[in-house]
Design an enzyme around this catalytic site. Sequence first.
Site, PDB file in Angstrom:
ATOM      1  N   LYS A  85      -4.538   3.235  -2.016  1.00  0.00           N
ATOM      2  CA  LYS A  85      -4.606   2.499  -3.293  1.00  0.00           C
ATOM      3  C   LYS A  85      -5.792   1.540  -3.362  1.00  0.00           C
ATOM      4  O   LYS A  85      -6.335   1.305  -4.433  1.00  0.00           O
ATOM      5  CB  LYS A  85      -3.299   1.750  -3.534  1.00  0.00           C
ATOM      6  CG  LYS A  85      -2.126   2.689  -3.799  1.00  0.00           C
ATOM      7  CD  LYS A  85      -0.874   1.913  -4.142  1.00  0.00           C
ATOM      8  CE  LYS A  85       0.312   2.849  -4.254  1.00  0.00           C
ATOM      9  NZ  LYS A  85       1.543   2.167  -4.653  1.00  0.00           N
ATOM     10  N   ASP A 121       2.037   0.204 -11.044  1.00  0.00           N
ATOM     11  CA  ASP A 121       3.138  -0.341 -10.222  1.00  0.00           C
ATOM     12  C   ASP A 121       3.597  -1.682 -10.787  1.00  0.00           C
ATOM     13  O   ASP A 121       4.789  -1.996 -10.795  1.00  0.00           O
ATOM     14  CB  ASP A 121       2.672  -0.593  -8.768  1.00  0.00           C
ATOM     15  CG  ASP A 121       2.627   0.679  -7.941  1.00  0.00           C
ATOM     16  OD1 ASP A 121       3.309   1.658  -8.297  1.00  0.00           O
ATOM     17  OD2 ASP A 121       1.895   0.687  -6.921  1.00  0.00           O
TER      18      ASP A 121
HETATM   19  P1  NAP Z   1       0.748  -1.554   2.208  1.00  0.00           P
HETATM   20  O1  NAP Z   1      -0.345  -1.927   1.278  1.00  0.00           O
HETATM   21  O2  NAP Z   1       0.438  -0.787   3.447  1.00  0.00           O
HETATM   22  O3  NAP Z   1       1.470  -2.937   2.629  1.00  0.00           O
HETATM   23  C1  NAP Z   1       2.536  -2.933   3.539  1.00  0.00           C
HETATM   24  C2  NAP Z   1       3.163  -4.312   3.576  1.00  0.00           C
HETATM   25  O4  NAP Z   1       4.336  -4.254   4.370  1.00  0.00           O
HETATM   26  C3  NAP Z   1       2.288  -5.374   4.207  1.00  0.00           C
HETATM   27  O5  NAP Z   1       2.609  -6.593   3.603  1.00  0.00           O
HETATM   28  C4  NAP Z   1       2.729  -5.349   5.673  1.00  0.00           C
HETATM   29  O6  NAP Z   1       2.572  -6.588   6.340  1.00  0.00           O
HETATM   30  C5  NAP Z   1       4.193  -5.099   5.514  1.00  0.00           C
HETATM   31  N1  NAP Z   1       4.796  -4.406   6.657  1.00  0.00           N
HETATM   32  C6  NAP Z   1       4.465  -3.173   7.125  1.00  0.00           C
HETATM   33  N2  NAP Z   1       5.269  -2.863   8.177  1.00  0.00           N
HETATM   34  C7  NAP Z   1       6.083  -3.936   8.369  1.00  0.00           C
HETATM   35  C8  NAP Z   1       7.098  -4.217   9.308  1.00  0.00           C
HETATM   36  N3  NAP Z   1       7.448  -3.334  10.247  1.00  0.00           N
HETATM   37  N4  NAP Z   1       7.727  -5.400   9.242  1.00  0.00           N
HETATM   38  C9  NAP Z   1       7.388  -6.293   8.274  1.00  0.00           C
HETATM   39  N5  NAP Z   1       6.422  -6.089   7.357  1.00  0.00           N
HETATM   40  C10 NAP Z   1       5.783  -4.913   7.404  1.00  0.00           C
HETATM   41  O7  NAP Z   1       1.879  -0.696   1.462  1.00  0.00           O
HETATM   42  P2  NAP Z   1       2.324  -0.834  -0.068  1.00  0.00           P
HETATM   43  O8  NAP Z   1       1.499   0.063  -0.921  1.00  0.00           O
HETATM   44  O9  NAP Z   1       2.391  -2.261  -0.413  1.00  0.00           O
HETATM   45  O10 NAP Z   1       3.777  -0.185  -0.025  1.00  0.00           O
HETATM   46  C11 NAP Z   1       4.865  -0.834   0.602  1.00  0.00           C
HETATM   47  C12 NAP Z   1       6.120   0.013   0.419  1.00  0.00           C
HETATM   48  O11 NAP Z   1       6.476   0.054  -0.951  1.00  0.00           O
HETATM   49  C13 NAP Z   1       5.961   1.476   0.846  1.00  0.00           C
HETATM   50  O12 NAP Z   1       7.119   1.855   1.543  1.00  0.00           O
HETATM   51  C14 NAP Z   1       5.865   2.242  -0.446  1.00  0.00           C
HETATM   52  O13 NAP Z   1       6.389   3.549  -0.340  1.00  0.00           O
HETATM   53  C15 NAP Z   1       6.725   1.378  -1.366  1.00  0.00           C
HETATM   54  N6  NAP Z   1       6.318   1.512  -2.790  1.00  0.00           N
HETATM   55  C16 NAP Z   1       7.242   1.939  -3.691  1.00  0.00           C
HETATM   56  C17 NAP Z   1       6.900   2.063  -5.026  1.00  0.00           C
HETATM   57  C18 NAP Z   1       7.910   2.546  -6.027  1.00  0.00           C
HETATM   58  O14 NAP Z   1       7.505   2.990  -7.103  1.00  0.00           O
HETATM   59  N7  NAP Z   1       9.186   2.469  -5.749  1.00  0.00           N
HETATM   60  C19 NAP Z   1       5.596   1.736  -5.451  1.00  0.00           C
HETATM   61  C20 NAP Z   1       4.681   1.265  -4.504  1.00  0.00           C
HETATM   62  C21 NAP Z   1       5.049   1.174  -3.159  1.00  0.00           C
HETATM   63  P3  NAP Z   1       1.217  -6.949   7.164  1.00  0.00           P
HETATM   64  O15 NAP Z   1       0.279  -7.529   6.141  1.00  0.00           O
HETATM   65  O16 NAP Z   1       1.671  -7.933   8.163  1.00  0.00           O
HETATM   66  O17 NAP Z   1       0.712  -5.658   7.749  1.00  0.00           O
END
Ligand code: NAP
Length: 287
Positions: A85, A121
Amino acid sequence: MKEIYTIEDLRAWRAGGPEREIRLGVVGDPVAHSLSPAMQNAALQALGIDARDAAFQVRAPELAEAMAAFRALGFLGLNVTVPHKVAALRLVDEVDQLAAKIGAINTIAFRDGRSIGSNTDAPGFSRAVREVFGRALGEMRVLIMGAGGAGRAIAFQCRRECCPEILIGNRSSERAKTLADELKAKALPWDEMSRNAREVDLVVNATPLGLGAADVSPIVTPEYLSGRYVFDIVYGAHETALVKQAKAHGARATDGRAMLLHQGALAFAQWFGLEPPLEVMRAALRS
Ligand code: NAP
């Protein structure tokens, strides 16, 4: 049609080949779990649009080549998912103002030879909150757990709708602080954020915690969820630990499916300028 296409498939793509109907796609790595093609294909079929949506597993170093191929092949649009993204934002010709602030796009529309990036989103989350909980996001004090792409989108939407309080907790504290500073919100240490659940109306999980069946909840004081709204943006085959925990402690809880639906519907509207068939898309997600 294949379940998943790769960069090799794009290199060998022939406009008149068996894949000629595929004009839309979701691009991610991994992408196998994505419900996006099923949802978008149901919408395309319902409106009699002669195009199909497919899943493209593209690794980070292949993204620029893939994007050039989609454009050259006359694709109409794309959904972009983890981990592309942020990188995708730099590969499009234009981004809208909200996406530029968030620093990430999840939707691309190809129009008149140009690629236009946006972030659905953020408004998709707001629509999902309204639909599932019957409350306007802007009325709620919100705790957001996670400051990655999705956390940033949700936090900016909260600010846009003038939420009275925005608290942000993130595993790496620097990232929470950066986002909180940008929004004049409050950053919380990861190990202390749970206790703040009782100070807000809405608790949001925007981390991938919950994707794995064995994942634990980011909340360690579940009793503080009592009476709150809990939105876990993760979705999958099983109920997440947070949703289970929240329900057990008297919270109203939902998983990420409604957000997926609304961000997808908004993407569809951008690609075609048409009202998306929401109920058809919802039914496709359910099945
Ligand atoms: P991202 O940009 O990779 O960010 C991941 C976030 O989660 C960061 O803040 C990271 O913290 C944290 N994180 C990762 N692993 C962790 C762990 N084991 N313990 C605690 N914190 C952790 O990903 P994203 O795009 O934001 O997406 C996050 C999630 O939302 C994904 O699972 C995605 O599938 C879901 N999502 C769903 C929708 C929907 O439409 N329902 C839309 C978008 C995303 P750090 O900064 O410390 O690494």
